[in-house]
Write an enzyme that holds these catalytic residues in place. Sequence first.
Site, PDB file in Angstrom:
ATOM      1  N   THR A  86       0.876  -1.184   0.000  1.00 30.13           N
ATOM      2  CA  THR A  86       0.000   0.000   0.000  1.00 30.13           C
ATOM      3  C   THR A  86       0.907   1.225   0.000  1.00 30.13           C
ATOM      4  O   THR A  86       1.043   1.914   1.021  1.00 30.13           O
ATOM      5  CB  THR A  86      -0.938   0.019   1.223  1.00 30.13           C
ATOM      6  OG1 THR A  86      -0.159  -0.164   2.422  1.00 30.13           O
ATOM      7  CG2 THR A  86      -1.971  -1.083   1.129  1.00 30.13           C
ATOM      8  N   GLU A 162      12.340  -5.628   9.998  1.00 28.25           N
ATOM      9  CA  GLU A 162      13.339  -6.187   9.101  1.00 28.25           C
ATOM     10  C   GLU A 162      14.607  -6.508   9.885  1.00 28.25           C
ATOM     11  O   GLU A 162      15.025  -5.744  10.753  1.00 28.25           O
ATOM     12  CB  GLU A 162      13.628  -5.216   7.948  1.00 28.25           C
ATOM     13  CG  GLU A 162      12.443  -5.058   7.009  1.00 28.25           C
ATOM     14  CD  GLU A 162      12.781  -4.224   5.787  1.00 28.25           C
ATOM     15  OE1 GLU A 162      13.975  -4.061   5.497  1.00 28.25           O
ATOM     16  OE2 GLU A 162      11.846  -3.747   5.129  1.00 28.25           O
ATOM     17  N   CYS A 269       4.696  22.526  36.030  1.00 28.40           N
ATOM     18  CA  CYS A 269       5.978  22.112  35.452  1.00 28.40           C
ATOM     19  C   CYS A 269       5.964  21.952  33.934  1.00 28.40           C
ATOM     20  O   CYS A 269       6.795  22.545  33.241  1.00 28.40           O
ATOM     21  CB  CYS A 269       6.437  20.794  36.087  1.00 28.40           C
ATOM     22  SG  CYS A 269       6.833  20.931  37.841  1.00 28.40           S
ATOM     23  N   LYS A 327      -4.458  17.922  38.602  1.00 28.27           N
ATOM     24  CA  LYS A 327      -4.341  16.562  39.104  1.00 28.27           C
ATOM     25  C   LYS A 327      -5.193  16.432  40.361  1.00 28.27           C
ATOM     26  O   LYS A 327      -5.206  17.334  41.211  1.00 28.27           O
ATOM     27  CB  LYS A 327      -2.883  16.222  39.415  1.00 28.27           C
ATOM     28  CG  LYS A 327      -2.653  14.781  39.814  1.00 28.27           C
ATOM     29  CD  LYS A 327      -1.170  14.485  40.029  1.00 28.27           C
ATOM     30  CE  LYS A 327      -0.404  14.497  38.719  1.00 28.27           C
ATOM     31  NZ  LYS A 327       1.014  14.047  38.915  1.00 28.27           N
TER      32      LYS A 327
END
Length: 422
Positions: A86, A162, A269, A327
């Site tokens: 493809t 590969e 941060c 958080k």
Amino acid sequence: MKVAIFGLGYVGFTAMCCIAKEGHEVIGFDISEKKVNQINRGVSPITEPGVDELLKEGLKAGSISAHTEIKHHLEDCDIAIVCVGTPSAPDGAHNMTYIAEVTRQIAAAIGKNRTSPLTVVYRSTIRPGTVEGLIAPILASELGSAFERSVELVYNPEFLRESSAVQDYFDPPKIVIGTVDGKPSARMDLLNKNLKAPTFYVHLGESEITKFVDNTWHALKVAYANEVGRICMQLGLSAKKVHEIFVSDTKLNISPYYMRPGGAFGGSCLPKDVRAMQFIAADCGAHTHLVDSLLRSNEAHKYRLFEHSTRGLKPGAAILLVGLAFKAHTDDLRESPNIDLARGLLREGYKLSVFDPAIDANKLVGANLGYAYTQIPTLAQLLVSKEVAEGTAYDRVIIANDTYRKLDIGKYDDIINLNALS
């Protein structure tokens, strides 16, 4: 079983040799007569460790043969695996020419009188929707009313590298099998019975996108590592030592935690340090295009989450936002993406309430206090208690962090969880 493989390149030829090693009869098809003749003479058409021996074993056992024409060979096959190329089209999309042509050929060769369906498996990399939008219609057009009883459609991406393809075949990182209904396939189970790996049976779309997600992530890792390497080179630092430190952290740096689709990043941060890294890179001439894109991507995600949160809901609707800090279980509001979401909801005219028991508007101090009230001056009026949150009828509840675990979520009818997109 008897297995047919279409396309005898790296993926198809390796699969042919490995499947034959498992004791199945394998017939391969390719348009290249030279390649087919090579295989039948015992000469591998590719250079890949291990395949030469497997090919010779398969030919000696009579379990491997290669052909240029399908003819009658599919009549008694159990599985047909498509591994044709493809390649990229000029616009970057995949060229589906080979997929469409081999599908048409398979449909013509299946016939309408099979007593059991042929399991047609696609391993070529194809965009989500291809099996249902292109492949199935071609098969249905050729087979007519016999389509559903003659074919079992499967998408099964391969993860062969590969130079280690044979090893990867027998020891895969995972097995992903997409079916029309997301349920197991008996023939695929039989084909993979000796392979030990996490196995996921999913719908076709999720299986089709898997390879794109994996390969894009691998490309991202390489590009990011090289950008860090350029910065280190420019600053006279050891990129090798920085890499050693980075990969040693398997708790955060190499973990699934930050790879879960959900909310945008924020806090005191990440945004600050990304901006600083951009400045350092620009200042030393490292040209870090990937790092430069992070904040833009994060802003785009924030906007998409806002659209997702408000879909089908008209301004004026009552919304409960569960979690305001970036958080859960903290009161750190600095650069929280949930603050941006709350601002957007207020700006668009929604009646907003916020449940986050970790936040007390009277206890915010310093930079956290300044950021909170410059972004949302009415913060104190938006915060509600657990009793109010559970006792009020809201048009929608938006979960933005794990704070929802402190509520009886089951009582709400309309919930959107941004914390972990499903």
